[in-house]
Design a protein around this motif. Structure first.
Motif, mmCIF file in Angstrom:
data_model
loop_
_atom_site.group_PDB
_atom_site.id
_atom_site.type_symbol
_atom_site.label_atom_id
_atom_site.label_comp_id
_atom_site.label_asym_id
_atom_site.label_seq_id
_atom_site.Cartn_x
_atom_site.Cartn_y
_atom_site.Cartn_z
ATOM 1 N N UNK A 570 4.727 2.706 7.959
ATOM 2 C CA UNK A 570 4.302 3.490 9.124
ATOM 3 C C UNK A 570 2.838 3.169 9.408
ATOM 4 N N UNK A 571 2.575 2.010 10.000
ATOM 5 C CA UNK A 571 1.190 1.514 10.086
ATOM 6 C C UNK A 571 0.377 2.209 11.176
ATOM 7 N N UNK A 572 -0.942 2.152 10.982
ATOM 8 C CA UNK A 572 -1.888 2.615 11.991
ATOM 9 C C UNK A 572 -2.534 1.405 12.660
ATOM 10 N N UNK A 573 -3.017 1.557 13.886
ATOM 11 C CA UNK A 573 -3.829 0.484 14.465
ATOM 12 C C UNK A 573 -5.125 0.350 13.675
ATOM 13 N N UNK A 574 -5.737 -0.809 13.751
ATOM 14 C CA UNK A 574 -6.947 -1.074 12.975
ATOM 15 C C UNK A 574 -8.123 -1.352 13.900
ATOM 16 N N UNK A 598 -21.504 -9.275 9.287
ATOM 17 C CA UNK A 598 -21.011 -8.084 8.588
ATOM 18 C C UNK A 598 -19.876 -7.529 9.431
ATOM 19 N N UNK A 599 -18.663 -7.594 8.898
ATOM 20 C CA UNK A 599 -17.471 -7.147 9.607
ATOM 21 C C UNK A 599 -16.932 -5.927 8.875
ATOM 22 N N UNK A 600 -17.025 -4.767 9.532
ATOM 23 C CA UNK A 600 -16.596 -3.518 8.915
ATOM 24 C C UNK A 600 -15.283 -3.071 9.548
ATOM 25 N N UNK A 601 -14.266 -2.898 8.704
ATOM 26 C CA UNK A 601 -12.923 -2.562 9.180
ATOM 27 C C UNK A 601 -12.580 -1.105 8.854
ATOM 28 N N UNK A 602 -11.872 -0.490 9.777
ATOM 29 C CA UNK A 602 -11.256 0.808 9.532
ATOM 30 C C UNK A 602 -9.751 0.638 9.632
ATOM 31 N N UNK A 603 -9.042 1.002 8.574
ATOM 32 C CA UNK A 603 -7.583 0.857 8.502
ATOM 33 C C UNK A 603 -7.139 -0.592 8.676
ATOM 34 N N UNK A 604 -7.902 -1.517 8.088
ATOM 35 C CA UNK A 604 -7.524 -2.931 8.184
ATOM 36 C C UNK A 604 -6.138 -3.143 7.572
ATOM 37 N N UNK A 605 -5.297 -3.883 8.275
ATOM 38 C CA UNK A 605 -3.993 -4.253 7.756
ATOM 39 C C UNK A 605 -4.161 -5.533 6.946
ATOM 40 N N UNK A 606 -4.236 -5.383 5.630
ATOM 41 C CA UNK A 606 -4.467 -6.522 4.748
ATOM 42 C C UNK A 606 -3.159 -6.962 4.106
ATOM 43 N N UNK A 607 -3.076 -8.254 3.801
ATOM 44 C CA UNK A 607 -1.902 -8.787 3.124
ATOM 45 C C UNK A 607 -1.839 -8.236 1.706
ATOM 46 N N UNK A 608 -0.696 -7.670 1.361
ATOM 47 C CA UNK A 608 -0.530 -7.130 0.015
ATOM 48 C C UNK A 608 -0.203 -8.230 -0.994
#
Length: 784
Positions: A570-574, A598-608
């Motif tokens: 149930x993903x969120x937008x990032x 400097x790249x700051x992410x909120x709710x980044x969808x990262x590869x597991x």
């Protein structure tokens, strides 16, 4: 002898000596000229050649050149990296000669790609790859492999040799997080957001230039950029009629044949070009074959201030699947093993392979561009596009459950059978169409652009059982699933560059994007979401002097989840906030670009590191995370015979308070490395040109170790590697029959390094994609 007679003879000798010197001086003169770009800026180290004399010089820091010549008329060829070569004539009596080279993108008209490309003083980190650079290595490998030596780039190949399915990561972000456009038209798949270059095989042979913007970049149309923006500009039409054919061959039974032709300008208004290509390869990995065909057709009409271009291009690919990878034990004993299509006995010993375990897909693109210049200040571009894709991948499955394929169990002699061996096809049939538009106003210190795009994607996903050992009640063309995806993407933007004075340039960019995405999965609604994103960008460039400039920028990007994200959670937008600070230094003998980000992410969808049951990578929101890094790339012109171009990226890529769950228990792992994000990526190019027509390049790449999961699980670490390629080009011209003959050689991985450039985790077991050891490609191109 009479002394007076001797003196008289000496005088006569001296007189004739001075007369000969005077005649020699009068017969020689200096041809002087100045080379500028379209902005009237001098181009240092531009090459100025006189082919008939085999004489070449380069311009100085002020764009000025000098050639010592006998009096008369000469044919000059003036070239500069990133600019279109100028062929012209000059007389030694001419004075105040000024030659203007057009930037390659301007040949297709500036507005054509102005919405997605940046210029030299834009406060964005970028690199260009021009047609000549592409041609030096274009022997059949895909676009990502040709880009391998650009800063912050890591590439991989499923088949192990750069042909077939290939991937690219920039600053640790994969292709689904790179905004890709072809002539300003979005190319990312709307649902997966991935980029599949295999569908447009040999597009490199019809490419004028590539611009890679690192970070958010301009990213105006199409998918949100969370690592990079990549714009590909296809060929310009040639002014003169031409034809060329090229062929290459090499390791793993690789072969490529390409034929191109162009009409040149017809009545100074019409121009047509065409290309056909065929590439085949057995691949380094067992049975990882590729059978790829492609085409490119372009017609243009230009009259006064109107340019209309129509393009049709595409391809058909059949590749044997090679996306399973191999475990650590097999990597040591049988690097080329491929489990795709394997048939097993009761003890799980391989007894054979299914011969049609392939991916079979065809994709066709249509683009229509209308570029209109209304006056010296105002111009516009409108583009209509349509992409059609249809194909499947076919798989042999042993012991499949009837229930997974909507099959009814059968009973034979009181024995119920509810499993079967079968062959399935999973289909994708999709359409993508829309319009992009922009209006550009330029006057003195202001360059202002407004535009937008409206695109829609419709995709059908369905599966068929084409053979089953126990057929049950299955009928021909029965579908065991029938899903769809429908996505509407609208954006509008305004961007401006303002020259405050001779030293300061201001840049601003505001984009609003809205997406409506509906899709269903297996017997249920998968997604019905609407996203509204506001993406501002701003920057400033300080031109300290003629050699130094400093820039700073900020950009925000928002990105919606892809179809696989919804299928696995149930993903969120990032969201990404990208800060860049850079310094550019340029002289006649060196260029240095230094960039901090400097790249700051909120709710980044990262590869597991995990993959689902069809091999697609699984991603999950990781809360807060960041990438902090420094990029340096440079070119040093040691002499007219030697150039060195190194680049390096040092970075720290971290998840903040990363949490992992097994479905019931949440574990806080704290600060961990972001998966697939090496802390060091470096490259180098040493180019030697001992004679004018010979190019020898040693290309080096180092990629540091990286985790294939976000948990820093020890066994998930992919080892570092360092590889080197040798590239040789030699041109012969002119000949009686051909304008030019070019011989090309490429030896990949010359030190035979055994390495893996990619992998994934299946539970706690790592799987790797092995890459080829030493291998070669050789080719020849004939230009008529």
């Amino acid at each position: 002898m009479n002394l007076n007679l001797i003196i008289q003879r000496q005088k006569i000798s001296v007189f004739f000596l001075f007369l000969l010197m005077e005649l020699s001086i009068q017969a020689q003169t200096i041809l002087t000229g100045k080379v500028l770009n379209q902005n009237k800026e001098p181009l240092s180290r531009a090459s100025v050649s006189i082919k008939e004399l085999n004489k070449t010089t380069v311009t100085d820091n002020n764009g000025i050149f000098e050639l010592n010549l006998a009096e008369g008329n000469y044919s000059l060829e003036i070239s500069y990296v990133g600019y279109t070569t100028l062929s012209t004539t000059a007389n030694t009596k001419d004075t105040n000669l000024i030659f203007t080279l057009q930037d390659e993108m301007h040949q297709l008209e500036e507005v054509f790609v102005s919405a997605v490309r940046v210029k030299e003083n834009t406060p964005i980190s970028y690199s260009n790859l021009n047609k000549k650079e592409i041609a030096k290595r274009n022997l059949g490998q895909d676009i990502p492999i040709l880009m391998n030596y650009m800063p912050s780039v890591v590439t991989t190949s499923d088949a192990g040799a750069g042909i077939g399915y290939t991937g690219i990561r920039v600053r640790g972000s994969d292709a689904s997080r790179t905004n890709v456009t072809i002539n300003g038209i979005p190319y990312n798949d709307s649902e997966s957001q991935g980029v599949y270059w295999v569908n447009v095989n040999d597009i490199a042979s019809s490419t004028q230039s590539i611009q890679l913007q690192r970070g958010v970049g301009t990213s105006t149309n199409g998918a949100g950029a969370f690592g990079a923006s990549l714009n590909l500009l296809t060929d310009n039409g040639a002014n003169e009629a031409f034809a060329e054919t090229s062929a290459s061959t090499g390791s793993f039974n690789t072969q490529k044949v390409t034929a191109k032709l162009g009409t040149g300008l017809i009545n100074n208004r019409f121009n047509f070009t065409a290309r056909l290509s065929k590439t085949t390869s057995d691949g380094y990995i067992d049975r990882a074959s590729s059978d790829l065909t492609s085409y490119f057709l372009q017609g243009s009409y230009q009259y006064k201030n109107t340019l209309i271009k129509a393009l049709v291009f595409g391809g058909h690919e059949i590749t044997y699947q090679a996306w399973n990878g191999i475990d650590a034990a097999t990597l040591k004993t049988d690097r080329t093993f491929n489990s795709a299509g394997a048939k097993y006995d009761s003890n799980w010993n391989v007894t054979g392979y299914y011969d049609n375990e392939v991916d079979d897909y065809e994709q066709d693109h249509i683009q229509l561009h209308w570029n209109q210049k209304y006056n010296n200040n105002l111009s516009s571009n409108i583009a209509l596009h349509y992409t059609s894709g249809k194909g499947f991948y076919e798989q042999y499955k042993q012991g499949a459950d009837f229930s997974d394929y909507n099959l009814t169990p059968i009973t034979i002699e009181n024995t119920t059978i509810n499993t079967t061996d079968l062959v399935r096809r999973k289909w994708l049939n999709n359409d993508f169409y829309g319009i992009t538009y922009s209006l550009n106003y330029k006057k003195e210190n202001l360059d202002f652009l407004v535009g937008g795009a409206l695109n829609e994607y419709k995709g059908d996903h369905f599966g068929e059982v084409v053979w089953a050992r126990n057929a049950s009640d299955n009928e021909i063309r029965d579908r065991y699933y029938d899903d769809y995806g429908d996505k509407i993407d609208f954006n509008m933007y305004a961007k401006a560059t303002y020259k405050l004075n001779n030293q300061f340039l201001l840049y601003g960019d505001l984009q609003y994007r809205t997406i409506n995405y509906k899709a269903n999965g297996v017997q249920a609604t998968l997604v019905d979401d609407t996203f509204n994103f506001f993406n501002p960008k701003a920057g400033i460039t300080y031109l300290a002097d003629g050699n130094n400039s400093i820039y700073a920028s900020y950009a925000r990007a928002n990105k919606e989840p892809n179809r696989t994200d919804y299928e696995n959670g149930n993903p969120k937008p990032e969201q990404l906030d990208d800060f860049e600070l850079g310094w550019r230094y340029k002289t006649g003998k060196s260029k240095i670009n230094t960039n901090f980000y400097y790249m700051f992410y909120t709710d980044q969808l990262t590869l597991t590191g995990q993959v689902d049951n069809i091999g697609s990578p699984i991603r999950a929101n990781s809360g807060k995370s960041y990438r902090l890094g420094m990029e340096v790339d440079a070119s040093f012109y040691i002499s007219k015979y030697l150039t060195i171009a190194p680049n390096i990226t040092l970075s720290r890529n971290r998840n903040v308070d990363f949490k992992e769950t097994d479905g019931t228990t949440i574990t806080n792992l704290g600060d961990t490395e972001i998966s697939y994000s090496p802390n060091i990526v470096a490259g180098n190019k040493i180019v030697v040109t001992p004679v004018e027509n010979l190019y020898v390049g040693l290309l080096s790449k180092f990629v540091g170790s990286q985790y294939m999961s976000n948990t820093e699980f020890k066994d998930s670490k992919l080892k570092h590697y360092f590889i080197n390629d040798l590239n040789i080009n030699y041109s012969i011209y002119p000949t009686v029959t051909f304008k030019e003959i070019t011989l090309t050689g490429l030896v990949n991985n010359i030190f035979d390094v055994a390495y893996s450039s990619n992998g994934y985790m299946w539970g706690t077991t790592p799987y790797y994609f092995a890459q080829a050891g030493t291998n070669f490609l050789v080719g020849v191109t004939f230009k008529f």
